[in-house]
Design a protein around this motif. Structure first.
Motif, mmCIF file in Angstrom:
data_model
loop_
_atom_site.group_PDB
_atom_site.id
_atom_site.type_symbol
_atom_site.label_atom_id
_atom_site.label_comp_id
_atom_site.label_asym_id
_atom_site.label_seq_id
_atom_site.Cartn_x
_atom_site.Cartn_y
_atom_site.Cartn_z
ATOM 1 N N THR A 170 -2.328 7.652 -10.971
ATOM 2 C CA THR A 170 -1.532 7.700 -9.745
ATOM 3 C C THR A 170 -1.079 9.134 -9.496
ATOM 4 N N CYS A 184 -6.958 15.910 0.868
ATOM 5 C CA CYS A 184 -7.926 14.809 0.875
ATOM 6 C C CYS A 184 -9.336 15.319 0.584
ATOM 7 N N THR A 196 -10.031 4.904 -2.090
ATOM 8 C CA THR A 196 -8.796 4.926 -2.883
ATOM 9 C C THR A 196 -7.584 4.691 -1.981
ATOM 10 N N CYS A 198 -4.002 4.933 -0.293
ATOM 11 C CA CYS A 198 -3.053 6.040 -0.153
ATOM 12 C C CYS A 198 -1.879 5.606 0.722
ATOM 13 N N GLN A 212 -0.243 3.869 5.639
ATOM 14 C CA GLN A 212 -1.118 3.458 4.539
ATOM 15 C C GLN A 212 -2.560 3.459 5.014
ATOM 16 N N LEU A 215 -8.325 6.884 1.284
ATOM 17 C CA LEU A 215 -8.350 8.337 1.187
ATOM 18 C C LEU A 215 -9.182 8.982 2.292
ATOM 19 N N PHE A 218 -7.028 8.993 5.362
ATOM 20 C CA PHE A 218 -5.608 9.242 5.169
ATOM 21 C C PHE A 218 -5.097 10.375 6.063
ATOM 22 N N LEU A 233 3.511 11.673 -0.672
ATOM 23 C CA LEU A 233 2.187 11.071 -0.653
ATOM 24 C C LEU A 233 1.939 10.385 -2.001
ATOM 25 N N ILE A 235 -1.069 8.281 -4.120
ATOM 26 C CA ILE A 235 -2.505 8.033 -4.093
ATOM 27 C C ILE A 235 -2.913 7.323 -5.381
ATOM 28 N N VAL A 239 -1.094 1.564 -4.875
ATOM 29 C CA VAL A 239 -0.620 1.540 -3.489
ATOM 30 C C VAL A 239 -0.886 0.181 -2.841
#
Length: 262
Positions: A170, A184, A196, A198, A212, A215, A218, A233, A235, A239
Motif C-alpha cells: 500500500t 501514475c 490497481t 486508487c 476512486q 491507476l 486515476f 493519495l 494506492i 482501496v
C-alpha cells in the motif's frame, strides 16, 4: 495526576488531520497553557479557541505556490520566544515528524540549547484512510505500507516513482495531487498494474471529498473532479475495501464510469 503545564519551554504539537476532536488530550492542555502559539496553515483554526484569551497567535503557514513563512524564520521565532521565558506551542498539522519539518525545528532548538517536547498527532494519511474505510494493512491484501511525499525538497531529486511502485503493498502519498500525472506514469512504468485500485481524499476528516479509480484512470479522475490540495493519495488493493467499510458521509466525486463516456 496530569497538569496543564509543561517543564519544557517549547511544545511541538501535532494538530491532527483536521477534525478538532481528534486532537490528543495532552495537546489540548499545552494549547490551553501557551503564552504564544505558532500555527500552520493546515492546523484547524478552531483549535486556537482552546487557548487563553491573552495567548498570542502567530500564523507561520506553508502552502505550495503561496506566500509562506521561511523555515529559518520559524526557527528564530521559536528560539526567541523561549528565551524570553514564554511557554511556546508550535502547532503543526497532522504529526510533527511525518512530512511536518518537526525534525528540522528540533535540531534548531537543540543547537540553541532550548529544551522541547514532541506531542504526536494523528497524521492525515492514516486519518484519510480510516475515514474512507480503507485499512492500510489487511491480512489478505496488504502486509506493508509506505508513506511518501509527492514532491522533492527544493534543489533535490524528484521521487523515483518506478522504484516506489513495488516498495510496499500500500502506498500513501502526501502532497501528490499537483504531480499526479507523473506519479501514475511512474508507477505504471515500475510495474504496478493498470487496474490497481486508487483513492484520493481531500480535506480528510472534515468535508472529505473522495475520488476512486484504477491507476490508469486515476489522474484523469482527479482532474475531472477538480480535486486539489490538501489531499492524500492511497494506492493498493486495500482501496477496494472502501466500498464495504466506508462510513464517513463525505462527498464521492465523479464515478469512474463518467470518465468513460465520449
Amino acid at each position: 495526576m496530569h497538569t496543564n503545564t509543561s517543564a519544557f519551554p517549547v511544545s511541538i504539537v501535532g494538530a491532527g488531520p483536521g477534525d478538532p476532536e481528534l486532537l490528543t488530550l495532552k495537546a489540548a492542555r499545552r494549547i490551553a497553557a501557551a503564552d504564544i502559539i505558532f500555527y500552520d496553515a493546515l492546523a484547524n483554526p478552531g483549535l486556537l479557541d482552546m487557548a487563553a484569551p491573552a495567548c498570542k497567535k502567530v500564523e507561520v503557514g506553508k502552502r505550495g505556490g503561496q506566500n509562506s513563512t521561511p523555515q529559518l524564520l520559524i526557527h528564530q521565532h521559536l528560539i526567541r520566544s523561549a528565551q524570553q521565558g514564554l511557554k511556546v506551542v508550535r502547532l503543526k498539522g497532522g504529526d510533527p515528524f511525518l512530512f511536518g519539518r518537526g525534525g528540522e525545528e528540533c535540531l534548531a532548538l537543540r543547537a540553541a540549547h532550548v529544551d522541547y517536547e514532541i506531542i504526536p498527532g494523528i497524521t492525515s494519511g492514516m486519518a484519510a484512510a480510516a475515514y474512507a474505510g480503507v485499512p492500510l494493512t489487511h491480512r489478505h491484501r496488504s502486509q506493508s505500507v509506505i508513506f511518501l511525499t509527492g514532491h522533492e525538497a527544493r534543489g533535490g531529486q524528484a521521487p523515483d516513482w518506478a522504484r516506489h511502485a513495488r516498495a510496499a503493498d500500500t502506498l500513501v502519498i502526501y502532497m501528490g495531487v499537483e504531480r499526479i500525472a507523473d506519479i501514475c506514469a511512474g508507477l505504471l512504468t515500475g510495474g504496478l498494474a493498470a487496474e490497481t485500485p486508487c483513492l484520493a481524499v481531500q480535506w480528510a476528516t472534515i468535508t472529505q471529498k473522495q475520488v476512486q479509480a484504477p491507476l490508469q484512470q486515476f489522474s484523469a479522475a482527479i482532474h475531472a473532479a477538480k480535486l486539489g490540495s490538501p489531499a492524500i493519495l492511497i494506492i493498493g488493493a486495500v482501496v477496494d475495501l472502501a466500498d464495504i467499510c466506508g462510513w464517513f458521509p463525505g462527498e464521492q466525486a465523479l464515478p469512474v464510469q463518467c470518465l468513460q463516456q465520449p
